[in-house]
Motif scaffolding. Structure first.
Motif, PDB file in Angstrom:
ATOM      1  N   GLU A 104      -5.374   1.548  16.068  1.00 32.22           N
ATOM      2  CA  GLU A 104      -5.992   2.757  15.540  1.00 32.22           C
ATOM      3  C   GLU A 104      -6.182   3.800  16.627  1.00 32.22           C
ATOM      4  O   GLU A 104      -5.988   5.005  16.402  1.00 32.22           O
ATOM      5  CB  GLU A 104      -7.341   2.419  14.899  1.00 32.22           C
ATOM      6  CG  GLU A 104      -7.233   1.705  13.564  1.00 32.22           C
ATOM      7  CD  GLU A 104      -6.547   2.563  12.523  1.00 32.22           C
ATOM      8  OE1 GLU A 104      -6.950   3.729  12.343  1.00 32.22           O
ATOM      9  OE2 GLU A 104      -5.585   2.071  11.893  1.00 32.22           O
ATOM     10  N   GLU A 160      -5.911   4.145  -0.019  1.00 32.23           N
ATOM     11  CA  GLU A 160      -5.330   3.435   1.116  1.00 32.23           C
ATOM     12  C   GLU A 160      -3.810   3.436   1.039  1.00 32.23           C
ATOM     13  O   GLU A 160      -3.229   3.036   0.020  1.00 32.23           O
ATOM     14  CB  GLU A 160      -5.856   2.002   1.148  1.00 32.23           C
ATOM     15  CG  GLU A 160      -7.365   1.914   1.387  1.00 32.23           C
ATOM     16  CD  GLU A 160      -7.833   0.487   1.559  1.00 32.23           C
ATOM     17  OE1 GLU A 160      -6.988  -0.430   1.531  1.00 32.23           O
ATOM     18  OE2 GLU A 160      -9.053   0.282   1.714  1.00 32.23           O
ATOM     19  N   ARG A 219      -3.272  11.493   6.265  1.00 31.08           N
ATOM     20  CA  ARG A 219      -3.956  10.203   6.306  1.00 31.08           C
ATOM     21  C   ARG A 219      -5.472  10.358   6.204  1.00 31.08           C
ATOM     22  O   ARG A 219      -6.132   9.654   5.428  1.00 31.08           O
ATOM     23  CB  ARG A 219      -3.611   9.465   7.587  1.00 31.08           C
ATOM     24  CG  ARG A 219      -4.165   8.039   7.580  1.00 31.08           C
ATOM     25  CD  ARG A 219      -4.118   7.411   8.934  1.00 31.08           C
ATOM     26  NE  ARG A 219      -4.429   5.985   8.838  1.00 31.08           N
ATOM     27  CZ  ARG A 219      -5.014   5.288   9.794  1.00 31.08           C
ATOM     28  NH1 ARG A 219      -5.352   5.881  10.908  1.00 31.08           N
ATOM     29  NH2 ARG A 219      -5.254   4.013   9.645  1.00 31.08           N
ATOM     30  N   GLU A 220      -6.023  11.276   6.975  1.00 29.34           N
ATOM     31  CA  GLU A 220      -7.469  11.412   6.955  1.00 29.34           C
ATOM     32  C   GLU A 220      -7.944  11.991   5.623  1.00 29.34           C
ATOM     33  O   GLU A 220      -9.017  11.622   5.133  1.00 29.34           O
ATOM     34  CB  GLU A 220      -7.930  12.294   8.119  1.00 29.34           C
ATOM     35  CG  GLU A 220      -9.407  12.210   8.432  1.00 29.34           C
ATOM     36  CD  GLU A 220      -9.884  10.807   8.743  1.00 29.34           C
ATOM     37  OE1 GLU A 220     -11.074  10.528   8.523  1.00 29.34           O
ATOM     38  OE2 GLU A 220      -9.066   9.977   9.210  1.00 29.34           O
ATOM     39  N   ARG A 273     -10.714   7.500  -0.235  1.00 26.75           N
ATOM     40  CA  ARG A 273     -10.572   6.047  -0.338  1.00 26.75           C
ATOM     41  C   ARG A 273      -9.257   5.649  -1.017  1.00 26.75           C
ATOM     42  O   ARG A 273      -9.206   4.685  -1.789  1.00 26.75           O
ATOM     43  CB  ARG A 273     -11.771   5.449  -1.081  1.00 26.75           C
ATOM     44  CG  ARG A 273     -13.087   5.754  -0.380  1.00 26.75           C
ATOM     45  CD  ARG A 273     -14.239   4.972  -0.929  1.00 26.75           C
ATOM     46  NE  ARG A 273     -15.464   5.295  -0.187  1.00 26.75           N
ATOM     47  CZ  ARG A 273     -16.631   4.691  -0.370  1.00 26.75           C
ATOM     48  NH1 ARG A 273     -16.730   3.711  -1.258  1.00 26.75           N
ATOM     49  NH2 ARG A 273     -17.688   5.059   0.325  1.00 26.75           N
ATOM     50  N   ARG A 277       0.306   2.297   7.105  1.00 24.77           N
ATOM     51  CA  ARG A 277       0.578   3.105   8.295  1.00 24.77           C
ATOM     52  C   ARG A 277       2.023   3.586   8.366  1.00 24.77           C
ATOM     53  O   ARG A 277       2.292   4.682   8.893  1.00 24.77           O
ATOM     54  CB  ARG A 277       0.237   2.287   9.551  1.00 24.77           C
ATOM     55  CG  ARG A 277       0.590   2.952  10.881  1.00 24.77           C
ATOM     56  CD  ARG A 277      -0.374   4.040  11.235  1.00 24.77           C
ATOM     57  NE  ARG A 277      -1.694   3.482  11.491  1.00 24.77           N
ATOM     58  CZ  ARG A 277      -2.061   2.936  12.649  1.00 24.77           C
ATOM     59  NH1 ARG A 277      -1.207   2.869  13.659  1.00 24.77           N
ATOM     60  NH2 ARG A 277      -3.280   2.453  12.802  1.00 24.77           N
ATOM     61  N   GLN A 284       0.849  -1.196   0.000  1.00 23.22           N
ATOM     62  CA  GLN A 284       0.000   0.000   0.000  1.00 23.22           C
ATOM     63  C   GLN A 284       0.885   1.246   0.000  1.00 23.22           C
ATOM     64  O   GLN A 284       0.973   1.985   0.985  1.00 23.22           O
ATOM     65  CB  GLN A 284      -0.916   0.007   1.230  1.00 23.22           C
ATOM     66  CG  GLN A 284      -1.958  -1.093   1.234  1.00 23.22           C
ATOM     67  CD  GLN A 284      -2.853  -1.022   2.455  1.00 23.22           C
ATOM     68  OE1 GLN A 284      -2.370  -0.957   3.590  1.00 23.22           O
ATOM     69  NE2 GLN A 284      -4.154  -1.024   2.236  1.00 23.22           N
ATOM     70  N   ASN A 330      -7.851   9.075   3.244  1.00 23.90           N
ATOM     71  CA  ASN A 330      -8.913   8.127   3.602  1.00 23.90           C
ATOM     72  C   ASN A 330     -10.265   8.578   3.061  1.00 23.90           C
ATOM     73  O   ASN A 330     -11.072   7.754   2.604  1.00 23.90           O
ATOM     74  CB  ASN A 330      -8.998   7.963   5.117  1.00 23.90           C
ATOM     75  CG  ASN A 330      -7.945   7.020   5.670  1.00 23.90           C
ATOM     76  OD1 ASN A 330      -7.245   6.353   4.908  1.00 23.90           O
ATOM     77  ND2 ASN A 330      -7.813   6.967   6.972  1.00 23.90           N
TER      78      ASN A 330
END
Length: 384
Positions: A223, A149, A140-141, A147, A152, A44, A144
């Motif tokens: 998370e 991905e 990251r948000e 969509r 981490r 990813q 997200n």
């Protein structure tokens, strides 16, 4: 595409990385060498093209010489740097601005996307360019929500930030250490140890007592720790921002324009009013979100109610975009005001300099003079 060379006395790419903050630099170059054992790194990736996924991306404070090539009304631009030699950053690299009018053409000319989905990489770059900073939680948000991905391991602090945050985080969580491990003695290092674990790039089995306190499964706990780290990060940045913002608002209020025409004086007064109101509102929103965190954390440490804090962490990522955006934009306002108005507070400054600085700041913050205002004010606000 332009080249950045290592000249005598100039900062090379190594020094840029060494002095980097998480909000300013996304160092994919170093990450590539440190994540060989992380399956998520390859499965990813941040970018599909392997060369772009090893680039150094930074927020570049704009100078007047950049304005003719980039979109107007910006505090900064997103610069993508491709090192000449991955093993020797001292040699410099080639770079481009994401907001350059020919950005996609330049990117395609530099990288061969045959058989690779270029649209996905362009979407990520444009997302980064829209953000005020490159802090990992905001990125990251934002991705997200589209969509997209990304593993981490790509969302991490710089070593500089971790070192500077350590003392702040340790003082914040001393009460939690007492809750999990009992009373501490004068030489107890558990708060510092827990702080290092929270700020680490990977989860640790040593946090197991905390996971049991929250009664979470491993994935949910991971998370939650990411969310907790985000709020500690924004708390830390806001503490440094508060006194600088207070000084900026005082300086803004004290701005005088004695050599201006009457219409110009009215524009300066209206611009100061709009800017002061916008900055105060944004800071109030930051404080509100951080108080939500403080109240939830207090329910854990003072009220010994892990469930309230647990629920807050589970649902808090929706706050990251708003909180990160507000903090980032306020930091930009402080930096812009210091650069353009800070040296002599622009009292008695040249009228065009004062008008131009206020106009640029209004545009960067998307603040407009109302159509109900006198036409001359609107004309001054949009003058080039």
């Amino acid at each position: 595409m332009q080249a950045s060379k290592a000249l005598p006395g100039a900062r090379n790419l190594s020094s840029v990385i060494a002095a980097a903050s998480s909000a300013r630099v996304l160092d994919l170059h170093s990450l590539a060498g440190e994540s060989l054992d992380d399956l998520g790194y390859a499965e990813q990736p941040m970018f599909i093209h392997p060369v772009l996924n090893r680039a150094i991306i930074l927020k570049h404070n704009l100078r007047s010489s950049d304005m003719d090539r980039l979109a107007p009304g910006r505090f900064n631009a997103t610069k993508v740097i491709f090192p000449f030699d991955p093993l020797d950053l001292n040699l410099g690299g080639q770079w481009l601005f994401v907001s350059h009018r020919h950005f996609i053409t330049l990117l395609a000319r530099h990288l061969d996307y045959t058989g690779l989905p270029m649209d996905r990489d362009v979407a990520v770059l444009k997302t980064l360019d829209r953000l005020p900073t490159l802090d990992p939680f905001l990125i990251r948000e934002s991705l997200n929500r589209q969509r997209i991905e990304v593993a981490r391991c790509y969302y991490r602090f710089t070593e500089n930030d971790k070192a500077e945050m350590l003392g702040f985080v340790a003082s914040e969580i001393e009460a939690l250490v007492k809750l999990c491990f009992g009373e501490a003695n004068a030489n107890d290092k558990r708060a510092e140890r827990l702080s290092r674990l929270l700020l680490a790039n990977q989860d640790s089995d040593e946090l197991e007592p905390l996971r049991e306190t929250f009664r979470m499964e491993a994935a949910e706990f991971s998370e939650a720790m990411f969310s907790w780290k985000a709020f500690l990060y924004y708390h830390w940045r806001s503490r440094a921002l508060a006194p600088m913002l207070k000084y900026t608002l005082r300086s803004m209020s004290a701005l005088r324009a004695s050599r201006h025409e009457r219409d110009e004086l009215a524009f300066v007064a209206r611009a100061k009013q709009l800017l002061g109101k916008a900055v105060t509102k944004a800071w109030s929103e930051v404080r509100h979100h951080l108080k939500q965190y403080d109240d939830a954390f207090s329910s854990l440490t003072a009220g010994q109610n892990p469930e309230a804090f647990r629920q807050f962490l589970v649902h808090s990522p929706s706050l990251f975009i708003e909180l990160g955006d507000r903090v980032g934009r306020l930091e930009q306002v402080v930096g812009f005001w210091s650069d353009r108005f800070g040296h002599h507070n622009m009292i008695g400054g040249l009228p065009n300099d004062v008008l131009g600085g206020l106009r640029d700041l209004l545009q960067a913050l998307s603040l407009e003079i109302s159509s109900m205002e006198p036409p001359k004010l609107m004309e001054l606000a949009s003058a080039s």
